[in-house]
Write an enzyme that holds these catalytic residues in place. Sequence first.
Site, PDB file in Angstrom:
ATOM      1  N   GLY A   1       0.796  -1.224   0.000  1.00  0.00           N
ATOM      2  CA  GLY A   1       0.000   0.000   0.000  1.00  0.00           C
ATOM      3  C   GLY A   1       0.828   1.272   0.000  1.00  0.00           C
TER       4      GLY A   1
ATOM      5  N   ASP B   1       2.742   2.476   2.307  1.00  0.00           N
ATOM      6  CA  ASP B   1       4.085   2.242   2.831  1.00  0.00           C
ATOM      7  C   ASP B   1       5.039   1.791   1.729  1.00  0.00           C
ATOM      8  OD1 ASP B   1       6.108   1.961   4.759  1.00  0.00           O
ATOM      9  OD2 ASP B   1       5.366   0.032   5.477  1.00  0.00           O
TER      10      ASP B   1
END
Length: 167
Positions: free
Chosen positions: A31, A33
């Site tokens: 995602g 991150d």
Amino acid sequence: MKVELWEGDLTCLAVDALVNAANSSLLGGGGVDGAIHRAAGPELLAACRQLGGCPTGEARLTPGFRLPARYVIHTVGPVWQGGGRGEAELLAACYRNSLALAERHGLETIAFPAISCGIYGYPPEQAAAIALAELRRPRPDDSSLRQALLVAFSADMAALYRRLLDA
């Protein structure tokens, strides 16, 4: 502090700080991150290794490296477990601690993804309400912060933020 909506890729923003919805290791993941780690380059991973992780609700700061943002503020949102395990307070703490860290470093602009709304399963409506409540809290008189962006990667999240911002 002015709170605004921006729809698109968080990693493209030239702000003082991007907030990373990180996992507790701070060593990258999926995602938001993963996207931030890929865009910032391997230097971000090396800097995160030096931090030794981050507990849920807290925040840590690194340079932005190859990002257009000067810094990355890493915060670890709660995993949704039904709402009865302190998730709301932990999510609110992510926003509060990220803002406080930005102020300690004299930053003016900050961009937040929808923390915990991806794989961590937080219901978007509840998460967005918490985000807005925290971003709309009065800042200290000497706050350096001037602008906070709520970044929506999807049209659905943008519509939700827009509805709550207009309310």
